[in-house]
Design a protein around this motif. Structure first.
Motif, PDB file in Angstrom:
ATOM      1  N   LYS A   1      75.652  38.543  17.287  1.00  0.00           N
ATOM      2  CA  LYS A   1      76.185  39.678  18.060  1.00  0.00           C
ATOM      3  C   LYS A   1      76.797  39.233  19.378  1.00  0.00           C
ATOM      4  O   LYS A   1      76.503  38.158  19.896  1.00  0.00           O
ATOM      5  CB  LYS A   1      75.067  40.678  18.349  1.00  0.00           C
ATOM      6  CG  LYS A   1      73.888  40.080  19.126  1.00  0.00           C
ATOM      7  CD  LYS A   1      72.750  41.086  19.289  1.00  0.00           C
ATOM      8  CE  LYS A   1      71.548  40.456  19.976  1.00  0.00           C
ATOM      9  NZ  LYS A   1      70.425  41.401  20.125  1.00  0.00           N
ATOM     10  N   HIS A   2      77.651  40.093  19.916  1.00  0.00           N
ATOM     11  CA  HIS A   2      78.065  39.987  21.296  1.00  0.00           C
ATOM     12  C   HIS A   2      76.919  40.541  22.137  1.00  0.00           C
ATOM     13  O   HIS A   2      76.256  41.503  21.729  1.00  0.00           O
ATOM     14  CB  HIS A   2      79.336  40.791  21.552  1.00  0.00           C
ATOM     15  CG  HIS A   2      80.542  40.230  20.854  1.00  0.00           C
ATOM     16  ND1 HIS A   2      81.804  40.767  21.011  1.00  0.00           N
ATOM     17  CD2 HIS A   2      80.690  39.194  20.002  1.00  0.00           C
ATOM     18  CE1 HIS A   2      82.674  40.068  20.292  1.00  0.00           C
ATOM     19  NE2 HIS A   2      82.009  39.116  19.669  1.00  0.00           N
ATOM     20  N   ARG A   3      76.715  39.974  23.316  1.00  0.00           N
ATOM     21  CA  ARG A   3      75.565  40.346  24.126  1.00  0.00           C
ATOM     22  C   ARG A   3      75.986  40.736  25.532  1.00  0.00           C
ATOM     23  O   ARG A   3      77.065  40.382  26.003  1.00  0.00           O
ATOM     24  CB  ARG A   3      74.571  39.173  24.189  1.00  0.00           C
ATOM     25  CG  ARG A   3      73.977  38.796  22.839  1.00  0.00           C
ATOM     26  CD  ARG A   3      73.178  37.506  22.902  1.00  0.00           C
ATOM     27  NE  ARG A   3      72.468  37.239  21.646  1.00  0.00           N
ATOM     28  CZ  ARG A   3      72.976  36.580  20.618  1.00  0.00           C
ATOM     29  NH1 ARG A   3      74.209  36.108  20.683  1.00  0.00           N
ATOM     30  NH2 ARG A   3      72.269  36.384  19.518  1.00  0.00           N
TER      31      ARG A   3
ATOM     32  N   LEU B   1      85.853  44.161  22.740  1.00  0.00           N
ATOM     33  CA  LEU B   1      84.561  43.471  22.654  1.00  0.00           C
ATOM     34  C   LEU B   1      83.672  44.081  21.575  1.00  0.00           C
ATOM     35  O   LEU B   1      83.029  43.360  20.806  1.00  0.00           O
ATOM     36  CB  LEU B   1      83.855  43.512  24.010  1.00  0.00           C
ATOM     37  CG  LEU B   1      84.461  42.610  25.087  1.00  0.00           C
ATOM     38  CD1 LEU B   1      83.921  42.984  26.464  1.00  0.00           C
ATOM     39  CD2 LEU B   1      84.184  41.141  24.794  1.00  0.00           C
TER      40      LEU B   1
ATOM     41  N   TRP C   1      82.434  30.433  22.031  1.00  0.00           N
ATOM     42  CA  TRP C   1      82.206  31.333  20.906  1.00  0.00           C
ATOM     43  C   TRP C   1      81.315  30.685  19.851  1.00  0.00           C
ATOM     44  O   TRP C   1      81.628  30.645  18.683  1.00  0.00           O
ATOM     45  CB  TRP C   1      83.522  31.802  20.295  1.00  0.00           C
ATOM     46  CG  TRP C   1      83.388  33.128  19.619  1.00  0.00           C
ATOM     47  CD1 TRP C   1      82.335  33.985  19.686  1.00  0.00           C
ATOM     48  CD2 TRP C   1      84.351  33.759  18.765  1.00  0.00           C
ATOM     49  NE1 TRP C   1      82.576  35.109  18.954  1.00  0.00           N
ATOM     50  CE2 TRP C   1      83.799  35.005  18.366  1.00  0.00           C
ATOM     51  CE3 TRP C   1      85.615  33.404  18.300  1.00  0.00           C
ATOM     52  CZ2 TRP C   1      84.480  35.894  17.527  1.00  0.00           C
ATOM     53  CZ3 TRP C   1      86.280  34.297  17.460  1.00  0.00           C
ATOM     54  CH2 TRP C   1      85.728  35.511  17.081  1.00  0.00           C
TER      55      TRP C   1
ATOM     56  N   GLU D   1      81.590  33.018  26.129  1.00  0.00           N
ATOM     57  CA  GLU D   1      81.223  33.995  25.110  1.00  0.00           C
ATOM     58  C   GLU D   1      81.740  35.377  25.478  1.00  0.00           C
ATOM     59  O   GLU D   1      81.904  35.696  26.662  1.00  0.00           O
ATOM     60  CB  GLU D   1      79.692  34.068  24.961  1.00  0.00           C
ATOM     61  CG  GLU D   1      79.016  32.756  24.623  1.00  0.00           C
ATOM     62  CD  GLU D   1      79.238  32.316  23.179  1.00  0.00           C
ATOM     63  OE1 GLU D   1      79.638  33.163  22.359  1.00  0.00           O
ATOM     64  OE2 GLU D   1      79.009  31.135  22.889  1.00  0.00           O
ATOM     65  N   PRO D   2      81.977  36.244  24.484  1.00  0.00           N
ATOM     66  CA  PRO D   2      82.245  37.651  24.794  1.00  0.00           C
ATOM     67  C   PRO D   2      80.985  38.269  25.400  1.00  0.00           C
ATOM     68  O   PRO D   2      79.890  38.066  24.883  1.00  0.00           O
ATOM     69  CB  PRO D   2      82.549  38.265  23.413  1.00  0.00           C
ATOM     70  CG  PRO D   2      82.825  37.096  22.519  1.00  0.00           C
ATOM     71  CD  PRO D   2      82.012  35.964  23.040  1.00  0.00           C
TER      72      PRO D   2
ATOM     73  N   ASP E   1      82.328  42.542  18.047  1.00  0.00           N
ATOM     74  CA  ASP E   1      80.904  42.560  17.725  1.00  0.00           C
ATOM     75  C   ASP E   1      80.681  42.981  16.269  1.00  0.00           C
ATOM     76  O   ASP E   1      79.892  42.372  15.541  1.00  0.00           O
ATOM     77  CB  ASP E   1      80.192  43.530  18.675  1.00  0.00           C
ATOM     78  CG  ASP E   1      78.700  43.593  18.440  1.00  0.00           C
ATOM     79  OD1 ASP E   1      78.068  42.529  18.309  1.00  0.00           O
ATOM     80  OD2 ASP E   1      78.159  44.715  18.378  1.00  0.00           O
TER      81      ASP E   1
ATOM     82  N   TYR F   1      86.572  36.503  26.964  1.00  0.00           N
ATOM     83  CA  TYR F   1      85.517  35.496  27.081  1.00  0.00           C
ATOM     84  C   TYR F   1      85.065  35.385  28.534  1.00  0.00           C
ATOM     85  O   TYR F   1      85.886  35.254  29.434  1.00  0.00           O
ATOM     86  CB  TYR F   1      86.022  34.122  26.631  1.00  0.00           C
ATOM     87  CG  TYR F   1      86.352  34.022  25.164  1.00  0.00           C
ATOM     88  CD1 TYR F   1      85.355  33.994  24.202  1.00  0.00           C
ATOM     89  CD2 TYR F   1      87.677  33.949  24.740  1.00  0.00           C
ATOM     90  CE1 TYR F   1      85.660  33.886  22.854  1.00  0.00           C
ATOM     91  CE2 TYR F   1      87.985  33.839  23.388  1.00  0.00           C
ATOM     92  CZ  TYR F   1      86.984  33.811  22.458  1.00  0.00           C
ATOM     93  OH  TYR F   1      87.282  33.710  21.127  1.00  0.00           O
TER      94      TYR F   1
ATOM     95  N   THR G   1      77.590  33.646  19.891  1.00  0.00           N
ATOM     96  CA  THR G   1      77.796  35.009  19.404  1.00  0.00           C
ATOM     97  C   THR G   1      77.643  35.140  17.899  1.00  0.00           C
ATOM     98  O   THR G   1      77.398  36.240  17.396  1.00  0.00           O
ATOM     99  CB  THR G   1      79.188  35.529  19.847  1.00  0.00           C
ATOM    100  OG1 THR G   1      79.242  36.952  19.681  1.00  0.00           O
ATOM    101  CG2 THR G   1      80.289  34.900  19.026  1.00  0.00           C
TER     102      THR G   1
END
Length: 358
Positions: A323-325, A307, A260, A291-292, A311, A351, A263
């Motif tokens: 950001k979450h990707r 998720l 993490w 990572e998410p 974000d 994750y 993100t």
């Protein structure tokens, strides 16, 4: 004109009322953690159903049982508690008792003093809460995240000046990391053959300690974080704490681990971090990022909602353009940093393990 007696219109009105009043849910979750309700019910594993009055005798004898019951009922509908209805033979009244579900058990303090409770408390501190009415500002002006507009400086530097906030952040991350790492260590073998492992953004070194305990092939662990963070890190056998700035350089290693980290940064910042990791690895070495990872399509599953909610949390608190990707977005970031290969391991539902190989 719509016929408001139609079932679809009734459901629509219910839905918007639920969405509008949904703040009650996290605030009630925050309340039961503050009141230490999960530990009071769990009692070392008994998890015997208790009434609100019985719970209060263990945590706050002067508290109001009726109001606690109202909170418990709401959280029961979200699966945090199981409700047991009993009839009092002396009065013929219904008595409500509550035990913990699997969700509720995540809030129970373990032998190491950890749980997801600190994660709940960390999210709803006053300074973070002041940022939420400004979410629209992330659209109006994405150069500054709402937390900065509410508090005058970025979250990480703010935490650094507030020891209590920083300590809570550390406990929150440890509480989330330990069960996640247990899942990863049982389902991922990417640490096999590694002799020198660098944990970028490793905080107190909890993840590195667990990895070294499982993988005795790792002869040296480097816990790399900001100097003020590693200065407070405990002594861990086999681990060297190193202070530095990941935007400038990263210590060399056979493999680099991070959880993490990407993100909470913009694409350009991620490219810089990943390029420094690339430079610190030998040919064949790998960067293992947890990572998410967002699904390609939006749906109403629990995973997708968790998720996407995370974000928005990142956008509001840490970085307006952090950001979450999606997996493809991570692949493109990796290519831009020089990594030709990416493998994704969906072991944990939140994750994902992303293995970038040089």
């Amino acid at each position: 004109m719509e016929d408001e007696t139609l079932e679809s219109r009734n459901q629509a009105r219910l839905a918007i009322l639920e969405l509008t009043n949904m703040i009650s849910v996290p605030m009630c979750l925050h309340a039961i953690v503050r009141l230490n309700v999960p530990d009071a019910i769990w009692q070392g594993g008994s998890n015997a159903p208790l009434s609100a009055s019985q719970i209060l005798t263990r945590v706050l004898p002067s508290g109001d049982p009726h109001n606690l019951q109202r909170i418990l009922r709401l959280l029961t509908t979200y699966g945090v508690f199981a409700e047991h209805l009993l009839t009092d033979p002396s009065s013929d009244q219904v008595l409500r008792k509550y035990s913990l579900t699997d969700i509720g058990k995540t809030l129970v303090t373990d032998a190491d003093g950890l749980s997801y409770g600190a994660y709940v408390l960390q999210h709803y501190q006053e300074e973070l809460m002041t940022a939420w009415p400004l979410v629209h500002e992330a659209v109006v002006d994405s150069t500054t995240e709402p937390f900065v507009k509410a508090n005058g400086e970025p979250a990480y530097s703010y935490y650094g000046k507030k020891p209590e906030m920083n300590d809570l952040m550390q406990r929150a991350m440890s509480g989330v990391s330990v069960p996640f790492m247990k899942a990863i260590l049982n389902g991922y073998n990417g640490f096999d053959g590694v002799q020198r492992l660098v944990d970028v953004g490793g905080s107190a070194g909890d993840c590195l300690r667990m990895i070294l305990q499982k993988h005795t092939n790792i002869k040296e662990g480097i816990n790399f974080d900001l100097p003020e963070v590693v200065a407070k890190a405990p002594n861990i056998p086999g681990v060297t704490h190193v202070g530095g700035d990941m935007f400038k350089s990263v210590p060399d290693g056979d493999a680099i681990f991070m959880k993490w980290v990407l993100t909470t940064w913009t694409d350009e910042e991620c490219k810089l971090i990943m390029k420094n990791c690339y430079n610190a690895l030998p040919v064949g070495g790998k960067m293992i990022a947890c990572e998410p990872v967002l699904p390609k399509e939006s749906d109403n599953s629990l995973r997708t909602r968790a998720l996407l909610e995370g974000d928005i949390f990142v956008m509001t608190i840490y970085r307006a353009k952090g950001k979450h990707r999606t997996e493809e977005e991570f692949r493109q970031l990796g290519l831009s940093a020089g990594f030709p290969h990416l493998r994704a391991f969906y072991i944990d539902h939140f994750y994902t393990v992303l293995e970038f190989q040089k």
